[in-house]
Design an enzyme around this catalytic site. Structure first.
Site, PDB file in Angstrom:
ATOM      1  N   PRO A 140       0.814  -1.217   0.000  1.00  0.00           N
ATOM      2  CG  PRO A 140      -0.975  -1.619   1.456  1.00  0.00           C
ATOM      3  CD  PRO A 140       0.350  -2.190   1.023  1.00  0.00           C
ATOM      4  CE1 TYR A 141       6.174   5.349   1.181  1.00  0.00           C
ATOM      5  CE2 TYR A 141       7.391   3.480   0.285  1.00  0.00           C
ATOM      6  CZ  TYR A 141       7.302   4.836   0.548  1.00  0.00           C
ATOM      7  OH  TYR A 141       8.325   5.676   0.179  1.00  0.00           O
ATOM      8  CB  ALA A 142       5.048   0.691  -3.226  1.00  0.00           C
ATOM      9  CB  THR A 144       0.253   5.867  -1.214  1.00  0.00           C
ATOM     10  OG1 THR A 144       1.563   5.762  -0.654  1.00  0.00           O
ATOM     11  CG2 THR A 144      -0.731   5.025  -0.429  1.00  0.00           C
TER      12      THR A 144
END
Length: 335
Positions: A140-142, A144
């Site tokens: 999810p971080y990547a 975003t």
């Protein structure tokens, strides 16, 4: 020249602010201090608050009409946390980021530099990637970061703002004067974990040992954060050369890395060499959201920014150790 640095009280943002200040560019800091440190804003214009706060952003531009560019370092960045809290990450990194660039545009600022990430790449068999490599963000971080880049490219196509996305590889080290450094109590990246293990007497955990790399551990491109900060200064100084206001191009992507891939086991060996003693290690499976990694393959930074990294992996380790030995005298880790 003045530059607004969102997230300028964090590790990278504060280092970029120091590099700007040293080069004659005056930084103005906006940070909500969720992970940033107020101590890192001393001697700089500082506004505590959220990037989505339109009134605050309007006030900053009203009080500093000389701001010519914005650097956006404001984001949550911990991969396993993003797996556990995806809603929070999409809210902070995407929804609020879109609010923020809208506020920037409404205040007439036309230069925007985004702190992106090499974690969005789909690395090939040799794990080397340039700016044209396919994207396949796995956490999810990547995602975003990739999603916000897409939004920035679309928004810039209107001509209202010009955007440079700097895709960082893996920052290590610190400001050479030790003014600021990694500020979180329990770091999540490999070098921070090695120092934590050294201090605690516990073995370092190699997370993931079956990746298709030369030794099974993940591979990364460790770039010194001071080199990274200098790249931001060069981006500000050369922005109008490669994205002129009267040109057709409004969006540019630039990788920031060393061009050298280092595995976790190799980093462990380099750490032992710098520290003067081996660090015991144990093996474990990968963390949620982890991938094998990648390293930089790019001539674009040198071509457009006249930039190339100057500091070695060992210097990055040595500087990080020096900061960790000092940081409790700079920041209060008990709060």
């Amino acid at each position: 020249m003045k530059v607004l640095i969102a997230g300028g009280a964090g590790f990278i943002g504060s280092t970029v602010a120091s590099a700007c200040q040293d080069s004659g560019i005056e930084p103005v800091i906006l940070d909500n201090l969720v992970t940033g440190r107020k101590e890192f804003t001393q001697g700089r214009a500082f506004y505590e608050g959220d990037i989505a706060d339109s009134r605050l952003v309007n006030r900053i531009f009203a009080e500093h009409p000389e701001i010519e560019a914005v650097i956006d370092c404001a984001a949550l960045i911990v991969v396993p946390e993003s797996v556990a809290q995806p809603l929070r990450y999409y809210t902070e990194n995407v929804a609020k980021g879109i609010d923020f660039i809208g506020h920037v545009i409404r205040n007439g600022c036309q230069r925007f530099v985004f702190s992106s990430s090499a974690s969005i790449y789909d690395a090939g068999e040799d794990f080397a990637v340039d700016e044209d490599a396919p994207l396949a963000p796995l956490s999810p971080y990547a995602r975003t970061k990739a999603l916000f880049e897409t939004a920035l490219e679309d928004i810039s196509s209107t001509g209202e703002i010009r955007v440079v996305s700097l895709r960082y590889f893996n920052p290590i080290g610190t400001d050479p004067e030790l003014r600021t450094g990694l500020q979180v109590r329990r770091p999540s990246h490999a070098l921070g974990k090695m120092i934590e293990a050294l201090d605690s007497g516990e073995p370092f955990t190699i997370t993931g040992v079956d990746w298709p790399t030369r030794d099974g551990s993940g591979i990364r491109d460790y770039v010194h954060v001071w080199d990274l900060a200098q790249a931001h200064v060069q981006t500000l100084r050369r922005f109008d050369l490669f994205l002129p206001a009267d040109g057709d191009a409004t969006y540019q992507v630039i990788n920031l890395g060393t061009g050298t891939g280092t595995t976790v086991r190799e980093l462990l060996d380099a750490f032992a060499s710098v520290n003067g003693a081996p660090l015991p290690a144990v093996e474990a499976g990968p963390r949620p959201g982890d991938n094998a990694g990648a390293f930089c393959r790019s001539a674009r930074a040198e071509e457009l920014l006249d930039w190339h990294p100057e500091r070695s992996l060992e210097e990055g380790i040595r500087d990080t150790l020096a900061w960790f030995a000092k940081r409790e005298s700079v920041i209060d880790l008990s709060d």
